[in-house]
Motif scaffolding. Structure first.
Motif, PDB file in Angstrom:
ATOM      1  N   ASN A 105       0.867  -1.179   0.000  1.00 39.05           N
ATOM      2  CA  ASN A 105       0.000   0.000   0.000  1.00 39.05           C
ATOM      3  C   ASN A 105       0.909   1.235   0.000  1.00 39.05           C
ATOM      4  OD1 ASN A 105       0.541   0.750   2.922  1.00 39.05           O
ATOM      5  ND2 ASN A 105      -0.373  -1.279   3.224  1.00 39.05           N
ATOM      6  N   PRO A 106       0.356   2.423  -0.216  1.00 35.45           N
ATOM      7  CA  PRO A 106       1.208   3.623  -0.307  1.00 35.45           C
ATOM      8  C   PRO A 106       2.063   3.891   0.924  1.00 35.45           C
ATOM      9  CG  PRO A 106      -0.975   4.091  -1.188  1.00 35.45           C
ATOM     10  CD  PRO A 106      -1.047   2.722  -0.589  1.00 35.45           C
ATOM     11  N   LEU A 107       1.626   3.442   2.105  1.00 32.27           N
ATOM     12  CA  LEU A 107       2.398   3.671   3.324  1.00 32.27           C
ATOM     13  C   LEU A 107       3.456   2.597   3.548  1.00 32.27           C
ATOM     14  CD1 LEU A 107      -0.431   4.798   5.772  1.00 32.27           C
ATOM     15  CD2 LEU A 107       1.340   6.242   4.738  1.00 32.27           C
ATOM     16  N   GLY A 108       3.284   1.457   2.921  1.00 26.35           N
ATOM     17  CA  GLY A 108       4.253   0.385   3.072  1.00 26.35           C
ATOM     18  C   GLY A 108       4.255  -0.232   4.453  1.00 26.35           C
ATOM     19  N   SER A 109       3.109  -0.256   5.110  1.00 26.13           N
ATOM     20  CA  SER A 109       3.022  -0.858   6.438  1.00 26.13           C
ATOM     21  C   SER A 109       1.632  -1.441   6.642  1.00 26.13           C
ATOM     22  CB  SER A 109       3.308   0.180   7.533  1.00 26.13           C
ATOM     23  OG  SER A 109       2.241   1.100   7.658  1.00 26.13           O
ATOM     24  N   MET A 110       1.517  -2.307   7.654  1.00 25.02           N
ATOM     25  CA  MET A 110       0.219  -2.852   8.007  1.00 25.02           C
ATOM     26  C   MET A 110       0.231  -3.252   9.476  1.00 25.02           C
ATOM     27  SD  MET A 110      -2.892  -3.484   7.298  1.00 25.02           S
ATOM     28  CE  MET A 110      -2.851  -3.141   5.535  1.00 25.02           C
ATOM     29  N   VAL A 111      -0.820  -2.850  10.192  1.00 24.22           N
ATOM     30  CA  VAL A 111      -0.974  -3.190  11.599  1.00 24.22           C
ATOM     31  C   VAL A 111      -2.025  -4.290  11.720  1.00 24.22           C
ATOM     32  CG1 VAL A 111      -1.644  -2.363  13.879  1.00 24.22           C
ATOM     33  CG2 VAL A 111      -0.381  -0.854  12.327  1.00 24.22           C
ATOM     34  N   THR A 112      -1.667  -5.358  12.421  1.00 24.48           N
ATOM     35  CA  THR A 112      -2.604  -6.435  12.716  1.00 24.48           C
ATOM     36  C   THR A 112      -2.944  -6.361  14.199  1.00 24.48           C
ATOM     37  OG1 THR A 112      -1.585  -7.838  11.019  1.00 24.48           O
ATOM     38  CG2 THR A 112      -3.008  -8.927  12.641  1.00 24.48           C
ATOM     39  N   PRO A 113      -4.112  -5.824  14.546  1.00 22.88           N
ATOM     40  CA  PRO A 113      -4.453  -5.636  15.969  1.00 22.88           C
ATOM     41  C   PRO A 113      -4.946  -6.917  16.627  1.00 22.88           C
ATOM     42  CG  PRO A 113      -6.243  -4.861  14.612  1.00 22.88           C
ATOM     43  CD  PRO A 113      -5.169  -5.320  13.658  1.00 22.88           C
ATOM     44  N   VAL A 114      -4.686  -7.039  17.906  1.00 23.88           N
ATOM     45  CA  VAL A 114      -5.264  -8.115  18.717  1.00 23.88           C
ATOM     46  C   VAL A 114      -5.798  -7.456  19.978  1.00 23.88           C
ATOM     47  CG1 VAL A 114      -4.924 -10.357  19.797  1.00 23.88           C
ATOM     48  CG2 VAL A 114      -3.543  -9.730  17.802  1.00 23.88           C
ATOM     49  N   ASN A 115      -7.018  -6.946  19.874  1.00 31.59           N
ATOM     50  CA  ASN A 115      -7.656  -6.288  21.012  1.00 31.59           C
ATOM     51  C   ASN A 115      -8.948  -7.015  21.358  1.00 31.59           C
ATOM     52  OD1 ASN A 115      -9.679  -5.225  19.196  1.00 31.59           O
ATOM     53  ND2 ASN A 115      -8.228  -3.615  18.632  1.00 31.59           N
ATOM     54  N   VAL A 116      -9.835  -6.360  22.076  1.00 31.65           N
ATOM     55  CA  VAL A 116     -11.049  -7.031  22.538  1.00 31.65           C
ATOM     56  C   VAL A 116     -11.946  -7.464  21.380  1.00 31.65           C
ATOM     57  CG1 VAL A 116     -12.461  -4.932  22.772  1.00 31.65           C
ATOM     58  CG2 VAL A 116     -12.868  -6.887  24.306  1.00 31.65           C
ATOM     59  N   MET A 117     -11.785  -6.858  20.220  1.00 34.87           N
ATOM     60  CA  MET A 117     -12.587  -7.266  19.071  1.00 34.87           C
ATOM     61  C   MET A 117     -12.131  -8.622  18.538  1.00 34.87           C
ATOM     62  SD  MET A 117     -14.702  -4.880  19.012  1.00 34.87           S
ATOM     63  CE  MET A 117     -15.592  -5.396  17.545  1.00 34.87           C
ATOM     64  N   GLN A 118     -10.855  -8.939  18.704  1.00 33.94           N
ATOM     65  CA  GLN A 118     -10.330 -10.227  18.246  1.00 33.94           C
ATOM     66  C   GLN A 118     -10.363 -11.288  19.358  1.00 33.94           C
ATOM     67  OE1 GLN A 118      -8.470  -7.248  17.463  1.00 33.94           O
ATOM     68  NE2 GLN A 118      -9.620  -7.267  15.543  1.00 33.94           N
ATOM     69  N   ILE A 119     -10.123 -10.864  20.601  1.00 40.04           N
ATOM     70  CA  ILE A 119     -10.148 -11.775  21.753  1.00 40.04           C
ATOM     71  C   ILE A 119     -11.156 -11.237  22.762  1.00 40.04           C
ATOM     72  CG2 ILE A 119      -8.814 -12.858  23.590  1.00 40.04           C
ATOM     73  CD1 ILE A 119      -6.330 -12.589  21.983  1.00 40.04           C
ATOM     74  N   PRO A 120     -12.389 -11.736  22.765  1.00 36.50           N
ATOM     75  CA  PRO A 120     -13.406 -11.229  23.684  1.00 36.50           C
ATOM     76  C   PRO A 120     -12.993 -11.320  25.149  1.00 36.50           C
ATOM     77  CG  PRO A 120     -14.417 -12.596  21.987  1.00 36.50           C
ATOM     78  CD  PRO A 120     -12.930 -12.759  21.834  1.00 36.50           C
ATOM     79  N   GLY A 121     -12.133 -12.289  25.481  1.00 30.15           N
ATOM     80  CA  GLY A 121     -11.698 -12.455  26.856  1.00 30.15           C
ATOM     81  C   GLY A 121     -10.821 -11.335  27.375  1.00 30.15           C
ATOM     82  N   LEU A 122     -10.378 -10.438  26.502  1.00 26.20           N
ATOM     83  CA  LEU A 122      -9.589  -9.280  26.941  1.00 26.20           C
ATOM     84  C   LEU A 122     -10.447  -8.224  27.633  1.00 26.20           C
ATOM     85  CD1 LEU A 122      -7.096  -8.621  23.981  1.00 26.20           C
ATOM     86  CD2 LEU A 122      -6.542  -9.397  26.279  1.00 26.20           C
ATOM     87  N   ASN A 123     -11.757  -8.340  27.502  1.00 26.14           N
ATOM     88  CA  ASN A 123     -12.659  -7.350  28.091  1.00 26.14           C
ATOM     89  C   ASN A 123     -12.365  -7.161  29.578  1.00 26.14           C
ATOM     90  OD1 ASN A 123     -14.851  -5.545  27.884  1.00 26.14           O
ATOM     91  ND2 ASN A 123     -16.272  -7.096  28.645  1.00 26.14           N
TER      92      ASN A 123
END
Length: 219
Positions: free
Chosen positions: A68-86
């Motif tokens: 992509n134009p920025l040459g980067s990508m962030v892969t998040p792992v927050n409460v949306m990916q792991i409900p148990g993080l709530n």
């Protein structure tokens, strides 16, 4: 005098107890992503229905797409990916950089970030608040760690010759992200070009051009 000292002491203790996310009051509070109830965070589902998958995520071994134009990508792992993080006040992310790739100036309004370089070389930094606006920056290599304080504008850029990978831990289940250029020039509806021209001391035509640009987000 004694009462004043006691009051000040209690105030200091209370201030030390403040955090971005509320402290949990039970073992866990797995997020119910289907609930229509709005609270500051996520509604808990019945703890007896919790399974191992509520605390699990796979895929951080897979590189993010940096074409992509920025040459980067962030892969998040927050409460949306792991409900148990709530309610647990923590999350993380994998950040991939192509050569020259950049995670542009942004801020996390609800979390401090600690970043570790796994491969490659990164130039990183953050800017202190007004009136100093002092840049604190450093070039990191494999194994180096750097901290970005909560709410401060920061960035990372790959200054090596190959791909770079980093892992970031954040002190919130949902730290949020505000990418500065996107927020200023890509707001919907747009911020008045008269306002931005005066704020940045630039010509209104340049503001119009910037607002017409495509502002992508890799977070």
């Amino acid at each position: 005098m004694k009462l004043t000292i006691v009051f000040l002491t209690l105030s200091m203790i209370a201030s030390l107890g403040l955090a971005s996310d509320p402290s949990p009051l039970q073992d866990f509070c797995v997020a119910d992503n289907y609930s229509k109830v709005f609270v500051n965070g996520k509604v808990c589902k019945d703890p007896m229905l919790a399974t191992a998958n509520d605390f699990f995520y796979d895929g951080l071994n897979k590189p993010g797409n940096t074409s992509n134009p920025l040459g980067s990508m962030v892969t998040p792992v927050n409460v949306m990916q792991i409900p148990g993080l709530n309610t647990l006040g923590i999350s993380l992310a994998r950040i991939d950089f192509a050569p020259g790739g950049q995670n542009p100036p942004h801020t996390h309004p609800r979390g401090t970030e600690i970043l570790t370089v796994l491969e490659g070389t990164l130039y990183v930094g953050f800017v202190t608040s007004n009136p100093e606006n002092r840049l604190i920056s450093k070039t990191l290599k494999k194994g180096d760690v750097f901290v970005f304080p909560e709410g401060l504008i920061h960035f990372q850029q790959n200054v090596g010759y190959g791909n770079t990978v980093a892992i970031a831990g954040l002190s919130s289940q949902n730290p949020g992200v505000i990418t500065i250029a996107n927020a200023v020039f890509g707001a919907d509806p747009p911020i008045s070009d008269v306002v931005l021209a005066k704020a940045f001391q630039i010509d209104k035509k340049l503001v119009d051009k910037l607002q017409a640009s495509f502002w992508m987000d890799t977070n």
